[in-house]
Design a protein around this motif. Structure first.
Motif, mmCIF file in Angstrom:
data_model
loop_
_atom_site.group_PDB
_atom_site.id
_atom_site.type_symbol
_atom_site.label_atom_id
_atom_site.label_comp_id
_atom_site.label_asym_id
_atom_site.label_seq_id
_atom_site.Cartn_x
_atom_site.Cartn_y
_atom_site.Cartn_z
ATOM 1 N N LEU A 113 0.828 -1.201 0.000
ATOM 2 C CA LEU A 113 0.000 0.000 0.000
ATOM 3 C C LEU A 113 0.863 1.251 0.000
ATOM 4 N N ARG A 114 2.038 1.174 0.619
ATOM 5 C CA ARG A 114 2.991 2.286 0.633
ATOM 6 C C ARG A 114 4.312 1.779 0.063
ATOM 7 N N PRO A 115 4.989 2.598 -0.734
ATOM 8 C CA PRO A 115 6.287 2.178 -1.297
ATOM 9 C C PRO A 115 7.288 1.877 -0.189
ATOM 10 N N PRO A 116 8.255 1.038 -0.467
ATOM 11 C CA PRO A 116 8.488 0.395 -1.752
ATOM 12 C C PRO A 116 7.776 -0.949 -1.843
ATOM 13 N N SER A 117 7.554 -1.377 -3.062
ATOM 14 C CA SER A 117 7.032 -2.717 -3.312
ATOM 15 C C SER A 117 8.197 -3.608 -3.714
ATOM 16 N N PRO A 118 8.095 -4.902 -3.443
ATOM 17 C CA PRO A 118 9.182 -5.804 -3.840
ATOM 18 C C PRO A 118 9.420 -5.741 -5.346
ATOM 19 N N ALA A 119 10.681 -5.741 -5.751
ATOM 20 C CA ALA A 119 11.021 -5.739 -7.175
ATOM 21 C C ALA A 119 12.413 -6.328 -7.349
ATOM 22 N N ASP A 120 12.570 -7.123 -8.370
ATOM 23 C CA ASP A 120 13.876 -7.714 -8.698
ATOM 24 C C ASP A 120 14.533 -8.347 -7.480
ATOM 25 N N CYS A 121 13.754 -9.104 -6.728
ATOM 26 C CA CYS A 121 14.253 -9.711 -5.490
ATOM 27 C C CYS A 121 14.996 -11.011 -5.725
ATOM 28 N N TYR A 122 14.833 -11.590 -6.879
ATOM 29 C CA TYR A 122 15.436 -12.888 -7.136
ATOM 30 C C TYR A 122 16.633 -12.711 -8.045
ATOM 31 N N SER A 123 17.814 -13.036 -7.573
ATOM 32 C CA SER A 123 19.023 -12.825 -8.364
ATOM 33 C C SER A 123 19.617 -14.124 -8.896
ATOM 34 N N GLY A 124 19.013 -15.241 -8.577
ATOM 35 C CA GLY A 124 19.523 -16.535 -9.033
ATOM 36 C C GLY A 124 19.075 -16.857 -10.452
#
Length: 111
Positions: free
Chosen positions: A65-76
């Motif tokens: 509801l408020r930033p930040p939202s998850p993004a590009d969390c997976y680096s594998g």
């Protein structure tokens, strides 16, 4: 694809995101749809033809509801294998309008 299969796909994606330890802090899942006719007016590279004349899925993302939202969390390493029984429906309901469908699905799933 019937609505029950679409719902199943959304639930599987949501469950997968929810099981990842880096992505468990979000408030809701945002289903993003697009109107291809509008997207393709300004798309670069140009859209594949024929351009669908119906709403299509763009993505399903964990959001807050408020930033930040998850993004590009997976680096594998991440790959997506769509069952052959679902390919036709996926291409109809979740197409990459200007590129390779599987590349798009992998990008949306893995980001």
């Amino acid at each position: 694809m019937s609505n029950k299969y679409l719902l199943l796909l959304i639930l599987v994606c949501a469950a997968e995101v929810n099981s990842h330890p880096l992505l468990t802090t979000y408030d809701f899942m945002m289903l993003t749809i697009q109107w291809p006719q509008s997207f393709c007016k300004s798309a670069a590279p140009p859209c594949k033809t024929p351009v669908p004349n119906r709403w299509t899925i763009h993505g399903l993302w964990p959001s807050n509801l408020r930033p930040p939202s998850p993004a590009d969390c997976y680096s594998g390493s991440c790959t997506v294998t769509v069952p052959s029984s679902m390919l036709g429906d996926m291409r109809t309901r979740w197409p990459n309008l200007n590129g390779n469908d599987n590349t798009f699905w992998t990008h949306e799933y893995c980001k």
